[in-house]
Structures are given as C-alpha cells and as structure tokens.
Design a protein around this motif. Structure first.
Motif: not given
Ligand code: UDP
Ligand code: MN
Length: 245
Positions: A191-198, A67-75, A180-188
C-alpha cells in the motif's frame, strides 16, 4: 537522440501469465523507442518468458528478482523485489551516461492505451496521469488546479497516510533524475510502495507534471486477469509445457 521508455515489468509464474504477457508484449510492439525490463520473481528464468521475449522484437533485458525469504508474506508488496532488481540494473548500465529516458512501472496484468507512452515520454522529473479501474472508486487520479494547471492533490480510494496517493501505473520518472537520486528505493510495505518510492526520490508535489490532458483522460487501467475456472497448476504442468523452470 530519442528518449527511450524503460518499462519495468515484474512477472511471476501462474496460470494467467502467458495471457497477460502476450497481451502486454503485443501492445509494446506498437510503441517506438522502448526498452523492456522484465524481471521474474523466481530463482530460475522460465522458458516461456524467454521465448516470448525473443519473438517480441522489442529490445529487452530479462532479469531475476526473487522475493527474499523474509518478504514472502501478504504484508510485503508484490513485485517489489523485481523492481528493486531493475533499479540495480539501470544503475549498473546507465550511471555516467547521457541516455535520455523515462522509467515506467508496467505491471503485466494492466491494460495500456499506446497513447500513454507518448504522454510520458516528455517527463522531466515525475509525470502523473489517471489510472482506471482502481478499487471501489474505479479511478485513481491526481487533482489538477484549473487556475495553476498544477497537481494539488489526489483522488484515490486509499489515501491513508500517503503524501502521493497514486497507483504504480499512474506515474513515470525521468531516467537521469532517477539516477541522480542515489537513495531512491521501494519498500516492501503493502500500500505504500508508490508513496515511499516517490518520497525517496525527493520530489515535491509542485514539481509533478500532469499528463493526459491535465489528468482528464484514462489511458491505463488496473485490470486483473481471472481465469474462467481456477486451473490447477499441477494438472497444467502435466498436460502442457506452459512453463519450464
Ligand atoms: N508479481 C510478482 N510476484 C508475486 C505477485 C505479483 O512478481 O508474487 C508481479 C505481477 O506479475 C505484477 C506485479 O507484480 O506485474 C503486481 O502484482 P499484482 O498484479 O498481482 O498486484 P495488484 O495489481 O493486485 O496490486
Ligand atoms: Mn495487477
């Protein structure tokens, strides 16, 4: 040429890791044609994970995705940095190949019926299936229209503002479609990781492929491992060599 299942497993050091990873690795020994991508949330790889992978007899890649230091929090979502590292690795190794494959996020603490892997193997774009033991409902599942046989909605304890109200263990993605979907990514965003990824895959609900007998069978469970007592990491390190960094 057989279709490989690329299982992406985030993992991190804690008292139940060896129990979870042993159970998962021995489940995977029962599955043909898989490739296990294990990504540790750590800056250095752990000896116990390395040893487990070596003795498991399943083709694997052992990566680090701290995890990057900016994403160590609970959110910030758990396992996101690991999965993003796996995306990078898949692009590095399979872009411009004709490898037939399916990507699946297999968290280390879930429980898997081996039949789920044969269900997902035929995924053309994105397939979905029920997940048991989700929160208060005890279930997260796509809703399938009896008429059309297509997915028309979701039954999940947390709908929120989600278009795809699914659990991480409830879907699989075709490898070539993902590449083929070059923009595919997952947010930090928790609760929204799956939704944003899809959403980042640009997939539409009508394209989703229901599996597990039209989403009527539970073949994967969102179990959580809890130690009988709360072991103290500092003491465990003294009495065993359960982890080395
Ligand atoms: N995980 C991780 N780093 C963390 C917490 C979790 O790599 O700091 C991994 C964990 O091993 C699992 C996945 O991310 O494979 C999801 O974590 P967890 O099972 O704790 O989340 P939950 O199932 O409660 O959503
Ligand atoms: Mn979990």
């Amino acid at each position: 040429e057989r279709t490989l299942i690329f299982l992406i497993t985030p993992t991190y050091t804690r008292p139940t890791q060896a129990a979870d990873m042993t159970r998962l690795s021995q489940t995977l020994q029962l599955v043909p044609d898989i490739f296990w991508i294990v990504v540790e949330d750590a800056h250095n790889s752990s000896r116990s994970v390395e040893d487990l992978l070596r003795r498991t007899n399943v083709p694997y890649a052992h990566l680090l995705g701290p995890r990057p230091p900016t994403h160590l929090d609970k959110r910030s979502g758990r396992g996101v940095s690991n999965r993003l590292r796996a995306f990078e690795w898949l692009r590095e190794n399979y872009s411009n190949t004709t490898q037939k494959g399916v990507i699946y996020f297999a968290d280390d603490d879930n429980a898997y019926d081996v039949r789920i892997f044969e269900e997902m193997r035929s995924t053309r774009i994105v397939s979905m299936f029920p997940v048991g033991l989700i929160s208060t409902l005890g279930l997260s599942t796509p809703i399938v229209s009896r008429k059309s046989g297509k997915i028309i909605g979701f039954h999940d304890p947390f709908i929120g503002r989600r278009k795809f109200a699914v659990d991480m263990a409830g879907f699989a993605v075709n490898l070539q479609f993902f590449l083929s979907q070059k923009k595919a990514t997952m947010p930090y965003k928790v609760g929204y990781e799956e939704d944003y990824f899809l959403k980042s895959l640009g997939v539409q609900i009508w394209q989703l492929e229901p599996k597990a007998e039209n989403c009527t069978q539970v073949l994967v469970w969102h179990t959580k491992t809890k130690p009988a007592d709360q072991p103290k990491l500092s003491l465990m390190k003294k009495v065993t060599n359960y982890t080395e960094t």
